[in-house]
Design an enzyme around this catalytic site. Structure first.
Site, short mmCIF file in Angstrom:
data_model
loop_
_atom_site.label_atom_id
_atom_site.label_comp_id
_atom_site.label_asym_id
_atom_site.label_seq_id
_atom_site.Cartn_x
_atom_site.Cartn_y
_atom_site.Cartn_z
N ASN A 1 -39.01 36.20 9.15
CA ASN A 1 -37.56 36.24 8.94
C ASN A 1 -36.94 35.27 9.95
OD1 ASN A 1 -34.85 36.81 8.77
ND2 ASN A 1 -35.02 38.93 9.52
N LYS B 1 -33.95 34.37 10.27
CA LYS B 1 -32.57 34.72 10.66
C LYS B 1 -31.69 33.48 10.61
CE LYS B 1 -34.42 38.63 13.17
NZ LYS B 1 -34.31 39.60 14.25
N HIS C 1 -31.62 44.73 6.44
CA HIS C 1 -32.05 44.46 7.81
C HIS C 1 -31.06 45.10 8.78
CE1 HIS C 1 -32.98 42.37 11.52
NE2 HIS C 1 -34.17 42.13 11.01
N GLU D 1 -29.70 44.08 11.34
CA GLU D 1 -28.58 43.20 11.72
C GLU D 1 -27.52 43.20 10.63
OE1 GLU D 1 -31.07 39.85 12.58
OE2 GLU D 1 -31.84 40.93 14.32
N GLU E 1 -38.64 48.73 11.27
CA GLU E 1 -38.22 47.89 12.40
C GLU E 1 -37.34 48.71 13.34
OE1 GLU E 1 -38.40 43.43 11.29
OE2 GLU E 1 -36.42 44.15 10.83
N GLY F 1 -36.21 41.61 18.91
CA GLY F 1 -35.73 40.54 19.77
C GLY F 1 -35.72 40.89 21.25
N SER G 1 -40.53 42.39 17.77
CA SER G 1 -41.28 41.74 18.85
C SER G 1 -42.78 41.59 18.55
CB SER G 1 -41.06 42.48 20.18
OG SER G 1 -39.69 42.43 20.55
N GLY H 1 -39.77 38.01 13.49
CA GLY H 1 -38.55 37.24 13.74
C GLY H 1 -38.85 36.01 14.59
N GLY H 2 -38.57 36.11 15.88
CA GLY H 2 -38.67 34.97 16.79
C GLY H 2 -39.97 34.19 16.70
P1 13P Z 1 -38.31 39.78 16.41
O1 13P Z 1 -39.72 39.51 15.93
O2 13P Z 1 -37.63 38.54 16.92
O3 13P Z 1 -38.24 40.95 17.33
O4 13P Z 1 -37.44 40.18 15.11
C1 13P Z 1 -37.92 41.16 14.25
C2 13P Z 1 -37.08 41.20 13.04
O5 13P Z 1 -35.92 41.60 13.10
C3 13P Z 1 -37.65 40.72 11.78
O6 13P Z 1 -36.86 41.04 10.70
#
Ligand code: 13P
Length: 257
Positions: free
Chosen positions: A9, A11, A94, A96, A166, A172, A213, A234-235
């Site tokens: 993802n 983002k 999600h 967010e 999640e 993050g 993470s 994510g990251g």
């Molecule tokens: P991170 O891997 O950056 O923690 O993000 C996870 C996420 O929200 C994937 O949708």
């Protein structure tokens, strides 16, 4: 055995040209990787260019969100009709989207129905925040999100859905859940709830990812768990080296190698 599924993802990261560069590098890094579904979910504006770059590759493409209506006066929104044929997957609910943009369980249920009726494979996200976690409400919160998302979804369509667990406090932050804890939550808040809503067969068929993470150094801890079939990253999905390492290590762990 459920097939592993690892998705990135992105983002709100990467311009169109950066997105094309990233996916081109990923294509090379993941060549020859089989027995695993892999997808990237770039921002809307990069979907079509990334799709072009992915031609001839087994890497799938996903959107990060969508509206449930096919068209209308919804400024800034993208509809399932627009995504149909453009991508394979769509991330729904999600955290967010829930916390920053105020998406409700009811909206996510509408989006789930819309995705399924437009041939999109949904990735539905659930997860508790730190306060809920510390209050011992994790199973109730996540279980409630699963029940609400799947309302009036027939069993033969439900099995097309992937659920991503999640925990919000792990997203993050560099502080992931423990693999065994995530496995336990997925059993109790997701599979047991699905077994109650449908039956054991449906509960066992649906793939569940862990997200929060996930990095190359910890992916094995998650993908070696019985209930965890993949990861929503994510990251670490923003770098071809990291993401391809996550896919390769995660797949090996899933296969018990
Ligand atoms: P991170 O891997 O950056 O923690 O993000 C996870 C996420 O929200 C994937 O949708």
């Amino acid at each position: 055995m459920r097939k592993a599924f690892i998705a990135g993802n992105w983002k709100m990261h990467k311009t169109v040209s950066e997105a094309v560069d990233l996916v081109t590098a990923l294509k090379g890094a993941l060549e020859g990787v089989e027995d695993c579904d892999v997808a990237v979910c770039p921002p809307f504006v990069a979907l079509d260019p990334v799709r072009g770059s992915l031609e001839g590759s087994t890497i799938g493409l996903g959107a990060q969100n969508m509206h449930w209506e096919e068209e209308g006066a919804f400024t800034g929104a993208v509809s399932p009709t627009m995504l149909q044929g453009m991508c394979d997957y769509v991330i729904l609910g999600h955290s967010e989207r829930r916390t920053i943009f105020g998406e409700t369980d009811e909206w996510i249920n509408k989006k789930l129905h819309a995705a399924l009726s437009h041939g999109l494979l949904p990735i539905v996200c659930v997860g508790e925040n730190l306060e809920q976690n510390e209050a011992g409400e994790t199973v109730a919160v996540c279980g409630g999100q699963v029940r609400a998302a799947f309302e009036d979804v027939a069993a033969d369509r439900a099995v097309e859905v992937t659920i991503a667990y999640e925990p919000i406090w792990a997203i993050g932050t560099g502080v992931p859940a423990h693999g065994e804890d995530a496995n336990d939550i997925i059993r109790r808040a997701i599979r047991d709830v699905l077994a109650d809503l449908y039956d054991e067969d449906v509960a066992e068929a649906i793939r569940v990812q862990y997200g929060g993470s996930v990095k190359p150094h910890n992916v094995v801890e998650f993908l070696s768990q019985k209930e965890i079939d993949g990861a929503l990253v994510g990251g670490a999905s923003l770098k071809a080296d990291d993401f391809s390492e996550i896919v390769k290590k995660g797949l090996a762990a899933h296969l018990g190698e």
